[in-house]
Design a protein around this motif. Structure first.
Motif, mmCIF file in Angstrom:
data_model
loop_
_atom_site.group_PDB
_atom_site.id
_atom_site.type_symbol
_atom_site.label_atom_id
_atom_site.label_comp_id
_atom_site.label_asym_id
_atom_site.label_seq_id
_atom_site.Cartn_x
_atom_site.Cartn_y
_atom_site.Cartn_z
ATOM 1 N N GLU A 25 0.790 -1.234 -0.012
ATOM 2 C CA GLU A 25 0.039 -0.038 0.025
ATOM 3 C C GLU A 25 1.022 1.133 0.075
ATOM 4 O O GLU A 25 0.652 2.271 -0.819
ATOM 5 N N ILE A 26 1.946 1.288 0.841
ATOM 6 C CA ILE A 26 3.050 2.400 0.679
ATOM 7 C C ILE A 26 3.631 2.504 -0.517
ATOM 8 O O ILE A 26 3.364 3.692 -1.062
ATOM 9 N N PHE A 27 3.977 1.558 -1.086
ATOM 10 C CA PHE A 27 4.604 1.526 -2.540
ATOM 11 C C PHE A 27 3.646 2.147 -3.312
ATOM 12 O O PHE A 27 4.184 2.952 -4.170
ATOM 13 N N LYS A 28 2.459 1.727 -3.259
ATOM 14 C CA LYS A 28 1.384 2.052 -4.532
ATOM 15 C C LYS A 28 1.265 3.691 -4.120
ATOM 16 O O LYS A 28 1.243 4.235 -5.241
ATOM 17 N N GLN A 29 0.954 4.121 -3.113
ATOM 18 C CA GLN A 29 0.741 5.486 -2.705
ATOM 19 C C GLN A 29 1.901 6.450 -3.125
ATOM 20 O O GLN A 29 1.664 7.343 -3.707
ATOM 21 N N LEU A 30 3.076 5.776 -2.933
ATOM 22 C CA LEU A 30 4.295 6.654 -3.355
ATOM 23 C C LEU A 30 4.279 6.788 -4.839
ATOM 24 O O LEU A 30 4.497 7.582 -5.634
ATOM 25 N N ILE A 31 4.104 5.681 -5.480
ATOM 26 C CA ILE A 31 4.217 5.450 -7.024
ATOM 27 C C ILE A 31 3.230 6.409 -7.716
ATOM 28 O O ILE A 31 3.380 7.236 -8.756
ATOM 29 N N GLU A 32 2.073 6.437 -6.948
ATOM 30 C CA GLU A 32 0.870 7.255 -7.588
ATOM 31 C C GLU A 32 0.976 8.686 -7.457
ATOM 32 O O GLU A 32 0.190 9.599 -8.029
ATOM 33 N N VAL A 33 1.778 9.275 -6.497
ATOM 34 C CA VAL A 33 2.087 10.758 -6.659
ATOM 35 C C VAL A 33 3.374 10.861 -7.617
ATOM 36 O O VAL A 33 4.276 10.197 -7.342
ATOM 37 N N ASN A 34 2.859 12.022 -8.438
ATOM 38 C CA ASN A 34 3.959 12.283 -9.465
ATOM 39 C C ASN A 34 4.831 13.243 -8.644
ATOM 40 O O ASN A 34 4.483 14.369 -8.283
ATOM 41 N N SER A 35 5.962 13.010 -8.745
ATOM 42 C CA SER A 35 7.187 13.550 -7.906
ATOM 43 C C SER A 35 8.160 14.207 -8.946
ATOM 44 O O SER A 35 9.335 14.251 -8.485
ATOM 45 N N GLU A 36 7.849 14.106 -10.129
ATOM 46 C CA GLU A 36 8.922 14.707 -11.137
ATOM 47 C C GLU A 36 9.128 16.263 -11.042
ATOM 48 O O GLU A 36 8.291 16.922 -10.130
ATOM 49 N N ASP A 37 10.228 16.564 -11.469
ATOM 50 C CA ASP A 37 10.584 18.056 -10.745
ATOM 51 C C ASP A 37 9.791 19.008 -11.916
ATOM 52 O O ASP A 37 9.503 20.047 -11.273
ATOM 53 N N SER A 38 9.388 18.752 -13.104
ATOM 54 C CA SER A 38 8.675 19.677 -13.964
ATOM 55 C C SER A 38 7.526 19.947 -13.494
ATOM 56 O O SER A 38 6.887 20.901 -13.336
ATOM 57 N N ASP A 39 6.484 18.956 -13.173
ATOM 58 C CA ASP A 39 5.290 19.308 -12.993
ATOM 59 C C ASP A 39 4.635 18.155 -11.675
ATOM 60 O O ASP A 39 3.445 18.272 -11.562
ATOM 61 N N GLY A 40 5.585 17.768 -10.879
ATOM 62 C CA GLY A 40 4.975 16.899 -9.861
ATOM 63 C C GLY A 40 5.223 17.627 -8.414
ATOM 64 O O GLY A 40 5.862 18.630 -8.437
ATOM 65 N N SER A 41 4.953 16.882 -7.242
ATOM 66 C CA SER A 41 5.269 17.441 -6.048
ATOM 67 C C SER A 41 6.037 16.463 -4.946
ATOM 68 O O SER A 41 5.299 15.372 -4.794
ATOM 69 N N VAL A 42 7.283 16.663 -4.937
ATOM 70 C CA VAL A 42 7.914 15.979 -3.749
ATOM 71 C C VAL A 42 7.191 15.912 -2.235
ATOM 72 O O VAL A 42 7.035 15.031 -1.725
ATOM 73 N N THR A 43 6.653 17.137 -2.007
ATOM 74 C CA THR A 43 5.894 17.452 -0.938
ATOM 75 C C THR A 43 4.856 16.377 -0.747
ATOM 76 O O THR A 43 4.702 15.775 0.429
ATOM 77 N N ALA A 44 4.323 16.305 -1.834
ATOM 78 C CA ALA A 44 2.904 15.036 -1.781
ATOM 79 C C ALA A 44 3.713 13.847 -1.441
ATOM 80 O O ALA A 44 2.758 12.805 -0.688
ATOM 81 N N ALA A 45 4.647 13.417 -1.738
ATOM 82 C CA ALA A 45 5.108 12.297 -1.598
ATOM 83 C C ALA A 45 5.687 12.044 -0.254
ATOM 84 O O ALA A 45 5.640 10.816 0.661
ATOM 85 N N GLN A 126 11.859 0.835 -9.511
ATOM 86 C CA GLN A 126 13.461 0.340 -9.213
ATOM 87 C C GLN A 126 14.178 1.851 -8.499
ATOM 88 O O GLN A 126 15.084 1.644 -7.952
ATOM 89 N N ASP A 127 13.826 2.871 -8.835
ATOM 90 C CA ASP A 127 14.610 4.110 -8.687
ATOM 91 C C ASP A 127 13.690 5.559 -7.945
ATOM 92 O O ASP A 127 13.419 6.086 -8.723
ATOM 93 N N MET A 128 13.520 5.428 -6.656
ATOM 94 C CA MET A 128 14.015 4.572 -5.652
ATOM 95 C C MET A 128 12.539 4.294 -4.636
ATOM 96 O O MET A 128 12.983 4.248 -3.617
ATOM 97 N N LYS A 129 11.465 4.457 -5.115
ATOM 98 C CA LYS A 129 10.326 4.460 -4.600
ATOM 99 C C LYS A 129 10.154 3.201 -3.613
ATOM 100 O O LYS A 129 9.693 3.049 -2.557
ATOM 101 N N GLY A 130 10.330 2.092 -4.397
ATOM 102 C CA GLY A 130 10.219 0.686 -3.707
ATOM 103 C C GLY A 130 11.310 0.597 -2.482
ATOM 104 O O GLY A 130 10.766 0.142 -1.430
ATOM 105 N N ALA A 131 12.585 1.108 -2.710
ATOM 106 C CA ALA A 131 13.326 1.003 -1.521
ATOM 107 C C ALA A 131 12.987 1.874 -0.301
ATOM 108 O O ALA A 131 12.886 1.741 0.746
#
Ligand SMILES: [Zn+2]
Length: 466
Positions: A25-45, A126-131
């Motif tokens: 569930e944690i992995f899923k939630q992290l992947i489904e937050v877009n945390s790209e630099d251009s249009d995503g949000s690191v804060t949301a992750a 792989q890089d690196m929300k799984g970890a």
């Protein structure tokens, strides 16, 4: 084996069902937050992780959000150790940003967590929300068990490792150093279990890494009408320099880590490859063996600084002599060499005073000189890191060796190393050596590799903190 090693072995069952579900569930939630630099949000992750830890009973004041702006908040989570501990904390760093992923390039949606054919798909698997998920879930499981480590264990989930102007590790070290105090650092962005055809062959621990540098080559010319060509021509001049670059690889050079890595590799590889490796390790190296060895790009990158042309731009009209031609040359520099040193080597190689070789910083600014920054020499193999690692590895993968490695890419460990914190890439996730899709399309991770990685960090934290 030692007493505590035996304890680890006994406590190494399959990941319990409850933790399988939660880690997924944690992995899923992290992947489904877009945390790209251009249009995503690191804060949301960061908030995804913070909410999970809050729900598990971590105190709000031990879950600090901090960062330079609203989109780039890092999370620093503290697992409190014994109150009377005199030991400095252990710091774990994990980036939660991802490389840009274009939906059109992928066969699946990069921001939808998909389990298919034994793999989890999504940008960051792989890089690196799984970890990241393996460590977050281990914190929660240990908390649920009421475990109290000998010292604090701090997890920093950070921004802009992949690019952008707000590298979280750098920012936290500069602006919130009190949160980043540690005896040593673990960075699951590198290291981990190497798989061949799904079978574990080695546990790699990243002990040193290359430095990254971009250089801009520029040839300029007064230009003119293309009906009257002259011998001086910006495009040809640049091409001559790139010809030299192609034809002149940097010298082969080994260090303590790559020597140890190759020596271990020789024990587990094919007889032909083992022979080539022995030739590479010979003093002086056997030229024929080296020539054979460096045919494989990953092997080549291990034994030398590499520089390669990656971008090209020239001319301004089809009927004009080019006034300018530029190329970007991307270098991955061996530890012990600085960016400026490599710039000087390139200038000497091109031997063309009319051609400029400038340094391009991460944020795109161009300067005449490069920094003298270089990867520091590898840290010593701290027993506090390696003894528990060998125990847990022996319990989970009895057949495989623990091998120090050099990372050809660069990770955030460069910042913690520069801050004087010995840093090691440690992960329990296995990736097939021929299925590395980090930064690529259809990024994926074996489902069972992920769950083993979760179990690994649980056991490893417990062994570290005992
Ligand atoms: Zn990474």
């Amino acid at each position: 084996m030692f007493v505590c090693g035996a304890a680890v072995a006994q406590s190494a069952p399959q990941l319990p069902e409850q933790d399988r579900a939660l880690s997924r569930e944690i992995f899923k939630q992290l992947i489904e937050v877009n945390s790209e630099d251009s249009d995503g949000s690191v804060t949301a992750a960061a908030v995804v992780a913070r909410n999970q830890l809050l729900k598990a009973g971590f105190a709000a004041e031990d879950l600090v959000l901090a960062g330079p702006n609203e989109r780039k908040q890092d999370l620093v989570a503290r697992y409190r150790g014994a109150a009377d501990s005199k030991l400095k904390p252990i710091l774990i760093i994990g980036h939660i940003d991802v490389v840009e992923a274009r939906r059109a390039d992928w066969t699946v949606d990069p921001f939808v967590f998909l389990e298919k054919d034994g793999y989890f798909y999504g940008r960051g698997t792989q890089d690196m929300k799984g970890a990241d998920a393996t460590v977050i879930e281990s914190f929660i499981r240990l908390k649920r068990e009421g475990w109290v480590p000998k010292r604090d264990i701090v997890l920093a989930l950070t921004a802009d490792e992949e690019g952008g102007k707000s590298n979280g590790v750098d920012w936290l070290l500069k602006n919130r150093p009190e949160l980043m105090q540690a005896e040593f650092v673990l960075n699951p962005d590198s290291g981990g279990v190497e798989l061949r055809g799904g079978k574990a062959t080695a546990m790699g621990v990243e002990a040193t890494e290359k430095t990254y540098a971009d250089f801009r080559l520029t040839a300029t010319n007064r230009g003119g009408h293309s009906s009257l060509p002259r011998p001086d021509n910006a495009i040809y001049e640049l091409m001559h320099a790139l010809d030299k670059l192609e034809a002149t690889p940097f010298p082969v050079e080994l260090n303590d880590v790559t020597r140890a890595e190759l020596a271990e590799e020789a024990k587990i590889t094919t007889p032909e490859r083992a022979a080539a490796i022995r030739g590479v390790l010979a003093v002086p190296p056997d030229a024929k063996a080296v020539a054979e060895f460096v045919k494989v790009p990953t092997d080549n990158a291990l034994v030398r600084t590499t520089c390669v042309a990656t971008l090209l731009s020239a001319g301004h009209a089809p009927n004009a002599l080019p006034a300018m031609a530029t190329a970007n040359v991307n270098c991955r520099i061996l530890p012990g060499h600085s960016q400026e040193q490599v710039r000087q080597q390139l200038i000497a190689l091109f031997a063309d005073p009319k051609l400029t070789v400038e340094y391009v910083a991460d944020d795109g600014t161009v300067s005449a000189d490069a920094p003298n920054r270089q990867s520091l020499p590898p840290p010593p193999p701290l027993p506090a890191v390696f003894v528990p690692l060998r125990e847990v590895t022996a319990a989970m993968w009895p057949e495989i060796p623990v091998i120090p490695t050099m990372e050809a890419g660069a990770s955030d460990s460069i910042y913690t190393m520069a801050a004087g914190l010995p840093s090691y890439g440690v992960s329990g996730i296995g990736v097939d050596f021929d299925d590395v899709r980090a930064h690529g399309r259809d990024e994926r991770l074996r489902v069972e590799s992920f769950y083993k990685g979760v179990e690994f960090y649980y056991l490893y934290l417990k062994a570290l903190g005992m």
